[in-house]
Each structure stands twice: as structure tokens, then as C-alpha cells.
Motif scaffolding. Structure first.
Motif, PDB file in Angstrom:
ATOM      1  N   ALA A  74      31.500  19.239 -38.850  1.00 32.00           N
ATOM      2  CA  ALA A  74      32.695  19.824 -39.355  1.00 32.00           C
ATOM      3  C   ALA A  74      32.821  19.273 -40.808  1.00 32.00           C
ATOM      4  O   ALA A  74      32.495  18.013 -41.007  1.00 32.00           O
ATOM      5  CB  ALA A  74      33.928  19.347 -38.743  1.00 32.00           C
ATOM      6  N   ASN A  75      33.237  19.925 -41.832  1.00 29.99           N
ATOM      7  CA  ASN A  75      33.732  19.644 -43.172  1.00 29.99           C
ATOM      8  C   ASN A  75      32.331  19.226 -43.920  1.00 29.99           C
ATOM      9  O   ASN A  75      32.235  19.219 -44.897  1.00 29.99           O
ATOM     10  CB  ASN A  75      34.496  18.276 -43.222  1.00 29.99           C
ATOM     11  CG  ASN A  75      36.020  18.547 -42.841  1.00 29.99           C
ATOM     12  OD1 ASN A  75      36.210  19.513 -42.686  1.00 29.99           O
ATOM     13  ND2 ASN A  75      36.026  17.390 -41.814  1.00 29.99           N
ATOM     14  N   LEU A  76      31.056  19.371 -43.247  1.00 32.99           N
ATOM     15  CA  LEU A  76      29.866  19.136 -43.970  1.00 32.99           C
ATOM     16  C   LEU A  76      28.756  20.211 -44.008  1.00 32.99           C
ATOM     17  O   LEU A  76      28.070  20.844 -44.976  1.00 32.99           O
ATOM     18  CB  LEU A  76      29.010  18.003 -43.258  1.00 32.99           C
ATOM     19  CG  LEU A  76      29.596  16.562 -43.523  1.00 32.99           C
ATOM     20  CD1 LEU A  76      28.675  15.625 -42.891  1.00 32.99           C
ATOM     21  CD2 LEU A  76      29.838  16.112 -44.995  1.00 32.99           C
ATOM     22  N   GLY A  77      29.040  21.271 -42.808  1.00 33.57           N
ATOM     23  CA  GLY A  77      28.357  22.607 -42.880  1.00 33.57           C
ATOM     24  C   GLY A  77      27.151  22.552 -42.004  1.00 33.57           C
ATOM     25  O   GLY A  77      26.999  22.022 -40.956  1.00 33.57           O
ATOM     26  N   GLU A  78      26.276  23.633 -42.319  1.00 34.42           N
ATOM     27  CA  GLU A  78      25.045  23.780 -41.353  1.00 34.42           C
ATOM     28  C   GLU A  78      23.617  23.155 -41.979  1.00 34.42           C
ATOM     29  O   GLU A  78      23.490  23.334 -43.057  1.00 34.42           O
ATOM     30  CB  GLU A  78      24.962  25.150 -41.120  1.00 34.42           C
ATOM     31  CG  GLU A  78      26.214  26.059 -40.638  1.00 34.42           C
ATOM     32  CD  GLU A  78      26.432  25.784 -39.168  1.00 34.42           C
ATOM     33  OE1 GLU A  78      25.214  25.528 -38.392  1.00 34.42           O
ATOM     34  OE2 GLU A  78      27.271  25.757 -38.766  1.00 34.42           O
ATOM     35  N   PHE A  79      22.915  22.450 -40.908  1.00 32.54           N
ATOM     36  CA  PHE A  79      21.538  22.005 -41.251  1.00 32.54           C
ATOM     37  C   PHE A  79      20.578  21.952 -40.386  1.00 32.54           C
ATOM     38  O   PHE A  79      20.957  22.520 -39.349  1.00 32.54           O
ATOM     39  CB  PHE A  79      22.081  20.357 -41.517  1.00 32.54           C
ATOM     40  CG  PHE A  79      22.854  19.821 -42.732  1.00 32.54           C
ATOM     41  CD1 PHE A  79      22.677  19.772 -43.752  1.00 32.54           C
ATOM     42  CD2 PHE A  79      24.185  19.876 -42.305  1.00 32.54           C
ATOM     43  CE1 PHE A  79      23.414  19.313 -44.819  1.00 32.54           C
ATOM     44  CE2 PHE A  79      25.336  19.705 -43.262  1.00 32.54           C
ATOM     45  CZ  PHE A  79      24.565  19.237 -44.545  1.00 32.54           C
ATOM     46  N   THR A  80      19.291  21.699 -40.826  1.00 31.09           N
ATOM     47  CA  THR A  80      18.229  21.643 -39.694  1.00 31.09           C
ATOM     48  C   THR A  80      17.454  20.416 -40.147  1.00 31.09           C
ATOM     49  O   THR A  80      17.538  20.096 -41.160  1.00 31.09           O
ATOM     50  CB  THR A  80      17.253  23.082 -39.832  1.00 31.09           C
ATOM     51  OG1 THR A  80      16.291  22.841 -38.735  1.00 31.09           O
ATOM     52  CG2 THR A  80      16.582  23.209 -41.247  1.00 31.09           C
ATOM     53  N   GLU A  81      17.085  19.698 -39.161  1.00 31.16           N
ATOM     54  CA  GLU A  81      16.117  18.534 -39.111  1.00 31.16           C
ATOM     55  C   GLU A  81      15.050  18.992 -38.380  1.00 31.16           C
ATOM     56  O   GLU A  81      14.734  19.492 -37.509  1.00 31.16           O
ATOM     57  CB  GLU A  81      16.867  17.334 -38.550  1.00 31.16           C
ATOM     58  CG  GLU A  81      17.953  16.914 -39.413  1.00 31.16           C
ATOM     59  CD  GLU A  81      18.488  15.529 -38.842  1.00 31.16           C
ATOM     60  OE1 GLU A  81      19.286  14.952 -39.501  1.00 31.16           O
ATOM     61  OE2 GLU A  81      17.854  15.218 -37.645  1.00 31.16           O
ATOM     62  N   ILE A  82      13.782  18.654 -39.164  1.00 31.69           N
ATOM     63  CA  ILE A  82      12.452  18.764 -38.427  1.00 31.69           C
ATOM     64  C   ILE A  82      11.773  17.425 -38.551  1.00 31.69           C
ATOM     65  O   ILE A  82      11.849  16.767 -39.624  1.00 31.69           O
ATOM     66  CB  ILE A  82      11.481  19.736 -39.269  1.00 31.69           C
ATOM     67  CG1 ILE A  82      12.259  20.993 -39.369  1.00 31.69           C
ATOM     68  CG2 ILE A  82      10.111  20.087 -38.492  1.00 31.69           C
ATOM     69  CD1 ILE A  82      11.573  22.088 -40.474  1.00 31.69           C
ATOM     70  N   GLU A  83      11.200  17.110 -37.451  1.00 31.50           N
ATOM     71  CA  GLU A  83      10.622  15.826 -37.298  1.00 31.50           C
ATOM     72  C   GLU A  83       9.258  15.848 -36.500  1.00 31.50           C
ATOM     73  O   GLU A  83       9.498  16.559 -35.426  1.00 31.50           O
ATOM     74  CB  GLU A  83      11.601  14.443 -36.870  1.00 31.50           C
ATOM     75  CG  GLU A  83      11.984  14.666 -35.499  1.00 31.50           C
ATOM     76  CD  GLU A  83      12.888  13.299 -34.914  1.00 31.50           C
ATOM     77  OE1 GLU A  83      13.386  12.913 -35.649  1.00 31.50           O
ATOM     78  OE2 GLU A  83      12.576  12.752 -33.738  1.00 31.50           O
ATOM     79  N   THR A  84       8.820  14.668 -36.659  1.00 27.34           N
ATOM     80  CA  THR A  84       7.272  14.454 -35.529  1.00 27.34           C
ATOM     81  C   THR A  84       7.471  12.795 -35.426  1.00 27.34           C
ATOM     82  O   THR A  84       7.591  12.293 -36.569  1.00 27.34           O
ATOM     83  CB  THR A  84       6.061  14.949 -36.137  1.00 27.34           C
ATOM     84  OG1 THR A  84       5.133  14.879 -34.966  1.00 27.34           O
ATOM     85  CG2 THR A  84       5.488  14.503 -37.414  1.00 27.34           C
ATOM     86  N   LEU A  85       6.925  12.401 -34.237  1.00 26.98           N
ATOM     87  CA  LEU A  85       6.934  11.012 -34.177  1.00 26.98           C
ATOM     88  C   LEU A  85       5.453  10.723 -34.197  1.00 26.98           C
ATOM     89  O   LEU A  85       4.335  11.449 -33.817  1.00 26.98           O
ATOM     90  CB  LEU A  85       7.314  10.694 -32.955  1.00 26.98           C
ATOM     91  CG  LEU A  85       8.722  11.112 -32.500  1.00 26.98           C
ATOM     92  CD1 LEU A  85       9.209  10.568 -31.218  1.00 26.98           C
ATOM     93  CD2 LEU A  85       9.650   9.992 -33.580  1.00 26.98           C
TER      94      LEU A  85
END
Length: 202
Positions: free
Chosen positions: A140-151
Motif C-alpha cells: 500500500a502506498n508504495l506500489g508493485e515490485f518483484t524480488e529475485i534472490e538466490t542463496l
């Protein structure tokens, strides 16, 4: 373990989701609400050290996570220690257990600083011999995002993991990574009265 991660703002989430399906066979799971409560300690200012300590509630589960300082500017790489505090089905209300941990951490000198709730859909895919975890996040109030990660198990694999992550992001037509954490973005948007931002905390 170390997480190697990049975050991007999504101008067109539906097109991105179609791209992820076509390129890597990604099918995002059902949405879930994640509530993250971040802590600060007077004697150890996480805004200066780049660390983060949080309690995360996901439905009836509860986790505590420590994140160390960032080791790289472009691709976020940092130590992560995450431990379950309450597994689904244990019979203890998550809210009750969360309040108990808040009291414990407060007694030890930590203070709740800010709380973020996001709707998250998760998936994973294989690329360049690695497993990548990918999310669709709505705040809310920030928008849409994606995060991509590997360990990775140690810093010795950092360079190879970073290159693979950059290639995966490029394949998904993702550009202009967002370096600020969700907590920093929240504070910059006026959350918590504009207090000084933490450098890390997703």
C-alpha cells in the motif's frame, strides 16, 4: 547463508508475469500477507551498521530474521540468519506468540521501530545451475515490485551468483533495480514521521 538479491519496481505487473511464465515457466502462488516488524537498539544503531532484525508473521507462522550489512552495491548480497519461531499447526495463536517475542526483545534492549505489511506471491525457477526465488509484492502506498534472490553458502560464490542473477533479470526485461529496502521506501514516503531510513530490510 548469504542471500544474493535484486528488487525491481513493476510498471506493468501482468506483462511481467506473462514474461516470467514464458521465459522460466514461473507460476506465482496464492497471495499471502506478510507482516514485518523491525527492531532498533540504542546501543547498536542498525542505520549505521546496515543490519536488520525483524519478526515476520505469515498467517499462523512466525519467523525471526537477522540480516547483516550489504556486501555489494549493485546486487544486494548479505548474510541472513532466519529461524522459525512458530510453525503452522502448533496450536499457539501467532499473534500471542508474536507479542511474547516483542516483550522478550524489548527486555533485551530492542525497540520496535516500524511495521510493514505486504501482499506477496512466491515462485521459484532454475537458471544457470541455481535455484532462484521470485516474488510479486504489492505494498500500500508504495506500489508493485518483484524480488529475485538466490542463496549461497558463503561469500566465495558471490561473484558467480551475482552474474547469474543479473542474467536472469535481463531475461525478464527488468531494468533499473531499486536499491532501497521497503522500509527505506516507507520512511521516504512519510511513514514513521519521516525518521531516518534504514539501509536494508526487505
Amino acid at each position: 547463508m548469504y542471500e544474493v538479491e535484486m528488487k525491481f519496481r513493476l510498471a506493468d505487473p501482468e506483462t511481467f508475469e506473462a514474461e516470467a511464465l514464458q521465459r522460466f515457466g514461473v507460476r506465482f502462488g496464492m497471495p499471502r500477507i506478510e507482516e514485518d516488524l523491525y527492531f532498533q537498539r540504542v546501543s547498536r544503531d542498525f542505520r549505521e551498521t546496515g543490519e536488520a532484525l525483524r519478526l515476520r508473521r505469515i498467517d499462523s507462522a512466525l519467523w525471526i530474521t537477522y540480516k547483516g550489512p550489504r556486501r555489494d552495491r549493485i546486487v544486494k548480497t548479505r548474510e541472513e540468519i532466519e529461524l522459525p519461531l512458530l510453525a503452522p499447526g502448533e496450536g499457539v495463536p501467532a499473534g500471542e506468540r508474536k507479542e511474547a517475542w516483542i516483550r522478550l526483545l524489548t527486555r533485551l534492549g530492542y525497540e520496535p521501530f516500524a511495521e510493514i505489511a505486504k501482499t506477496r506471491r512466491c515462485a521459484s525457477f532454475d537458471f544457470a545451475g541455481r535455484v532462484f526465488h521470485i516474488t510479486r509484492d504489492s505494498l500500500a502506498n508504495l506500489g508493485e515490485f518483484t524480488e529475485i534472490e538466490t542463496l549461497i553458502p558463503g561469500a566465495g560464490e558471490q561473484a558467480a551468483a551475482q552474474e547469474a542473477l543479473k542474467e536472469a533479470a535481463a531475461s525478464l526485461r527488468l531494468a533499473d533495480p531499486v536499491f532501497a529496502s521497503y522500509l527505506t521506501l516507507l520512511l521516504e514516503s512519510g511513514g514513521r514521521g519521516g525518521q531516518e531510513a534504514f539501509p536494508e530490510s526487505d
